[in-house]
Design an enzyme around this catalytic site. Structure first.
Site, PDB file in Angstrom:
ATOM      1  N   HIS A   1      -2.651   1.075   6.893  1.00  0.00           N
ATOM      2  CA  HIS A   1      -3.356   1.236   5.530  1.00  0.00           C
ATOM      3  C   HIS A   1      -3.045   2.653   4.726  1.00  0.00           C
ATOM      4  O   HIS A   1      -3.474   3.500   5.717  1.00  0.00           O
ATOM      5  CB  HIS A   1      -4.215   0.574   5.086  1.00  0.00           C
ATOM      6  CG  HIS A   1      -4.601   0.261   3.852  1.00  0.00           C
ATOM      7  ND1 HIS A   1      -4.020  -0.482   2.990  1.00  0.00           N
ATOM      8  CD2 HIS A   1      -5.623   0.822   2.911  1.00  0.00           C
ATOM      9  CE1 HIS A   1      -4.477  -0.122   1.616  1.00  0.00           C
ATOM     10  NE2 HIS A   1      -5.559   0.402   1.669  1.00  0.00           N
TER      11      HIS A   1
ATOM     12  N   CYS B   1       0.818  -1.269   0.033  1.00  0.00           N
ATOM     13  CA  CYS B   1       0.115   0.048   0.113  1.00  0.00           C
ATOM     14  C   CYS B   1       0.834   1.179   0.142  1.00  0.00           C
ATOM     15  O   CYS B   1       0.593   2.241  -0.701  1.00  0.00           O
ATOM     16  CB  CYS B   1      -0.972   0.125   1.130  1.00  0.00           C
ATOM     17  SG  CYS B   1      -0.255   0.030   2.735  1.00  0.00           S
TER      18      CYS B   1
ATOM     19  N   HIS C   1      -5.850   2.266  -4.414  1.00  0.00           N
ATOM     20  CA  HIS C   1      -4.899   1.723  -3.549  1.00  0.00           C
ATOM     21  C   HIS C   1      -4.669   0.389  -3.738  1.00  0.00           C
ATOM     22  O   HIS C   1      -5.049  -0.296  -4.681  1.00  0.00           O
ATOM     23  CB  HIS C   1      -5.519   1.774  -2.130  1.00  0.00           C
ATOM     24  CG  HIS C   1      -6.728   0.832  -1.965  1.00  0.00           C
ATOM     25  ND1 HIS C   1      -7.162   0.321  -0.597  1.00  0.00           N
ATOM     26  CD2 HIS C   1      -7.988   0.678  -2.659  1.00  0.00           C
ATOM     27  CE1 HIS C   1      -8.300  -0.233  -1.041  1.00  0.00           C
ATOM     28  NE2 HIS C   1      -8.659  -0.104  -2.091  1.00  0.00           N
TER      29      HIS C   1
END
Length: 332
Positions: A290, A237, A302
């Site tokens: 994240h 991420c 993402h």
């Protein structure tokens, strides 16, 4: 071919005095990555037999990532640190049985002031003084394709390695639809102009708009997630958000938890395209784990986790909505 090599030799001769001087200045503990993508581990010699395509020289990233099952990819979580691209500069911190612990320059982290640390095979490094000099003196090609082949000849009959998005190599010459670039370990090779942009310095990369970042992000839609991934062969991420910004001349921290403490804080109702959005344990109040990039209309792009790919999701229905922990703006 003879003319090309005469040009290269002349260019290197031009820098010969500088090269000798620079060679004296190159620190013993500094080197350059000489594989398309170097994978850094938490410890030396912990890679499995199936990881051989990532620890060899040359590497075969496509073979490595395509061959792993979900569980085999999941094992990488906690065992990998980051990745570094072809030509990236590193500082060697430690050596042990053919492995070196390095700090990757230009990947900011509070863990080491020199760069992001991790272990990699020593055989994947080069200490080429000529590459070091040309990297500083010449314009550079910034790879804009997801991946791009190098060629040993202008006619493209002899293929070299395939390099990743965001790779930077010094340019020796432009000819028609090709760029003659210099590599850390294989001398001069050809790169298609269509796969890269050329800049004199890092500062010459145009300041991006949010749409520029989004456009770059969308070219990776469908690319499978890879823990610690930092290349066109797979991202985690924060590797994804870091690389999008870095490819447009903006250096941000490597990890999501640190990205969440830099830039300018943004209230949720003031979100703009290009802002980074963060998610944390304990319903957004715990540790950030994240990050995605906001693209407008309540959506983010993402690279979520090992089970999926780079994708666009509504924040609220992404599976992370209940963990929203704030946003940061790195664009002006």
């Amino acid at each position: 071919m003879k003319k090309m090599w005469f040009f290269i030799l002349s260019l290197l001769f031009l820098f010969s005095f500088s090269s000798v001087t620079k060679a004296k200045e190159i620190k013993r503990d500094e080197a350059f990555v000489n594989v398309s993508v170097a994978t850094l581990w938490t410890e030396p010699n912990i890679s499995r037999k199936l990881d051989a395509p990532s620890t060899s020289n040359p590497v075969d990233m496509k073979k490595w990532t395509a061959a792993m099952s979900y569980d085999e990819k999941l094992w990488l979580v906690g065992n990998l640190e980051t990745q570094a691209l072809y030509g990236s500069k590193v500082t060697i911190l430690e050596e042990q049985n053919g492995w070196v612990k390095v700090a990757v320059h230009d990947q900011p982290t509070p863990r080491n002031e020199k760069g992001y640390p991790g272990w990699m095979p020593k055989a994947q490094l080069s200490k080429s003084p000529s590459f070091s000099v040309l990297k500083e003196k010449r314009p550079f090609a910034l790879v804009t394709a997801n991946t791009a082949p190098l060629f040993k000849d202008f006619a493209e009959k002899k293929k070299g390695i395939e390099i990743s998005f965001n790779t930077r190599l010094p340019v020796l010459k432009e000819k028609k639809n090709k760029l003659l670039v210099y590599t850390p370990n294989s001398g001069a090779q050809w790169l298609r102009k269509s796969d890269a942009s050329i800049y004199q310095t890092e500062q010459d990369i145009p300041e991006p708009t949010a749409d520029d970042l989004i456009r770059s992000g969308k070219q990776f839609l469908g690319l499978p997630y890879l823990w610690a991934g930092m290349s066109g062969y797979g991202f985690d991420c924060s590797g994804f958000t870091y690389t999008l910004y870095k490819s447009h001349g903006i250096t941000i921290p490597r990890d999501s938890s640190v990205q969440a403490t830099h830039g300018n804080p943004v209230e949720r109702e003031d979100l703009q395209k290009g802002d980074l959005v963060f998610f944390a344990y304990e319903e957004g109040k715990g540790r950030v784990h994240h990050v995605g990039m906001y693209i407008g209309n309540g959506e983010m792009i993402h690279s979520p986790n090992t089970s999926t790919t780079v994708k666009i999701d509504k924040i609220e229905t992404s599976g992370y909505g209940g963990e929203y922990a704030g946003a940061r703006r790195y664009l002006r």
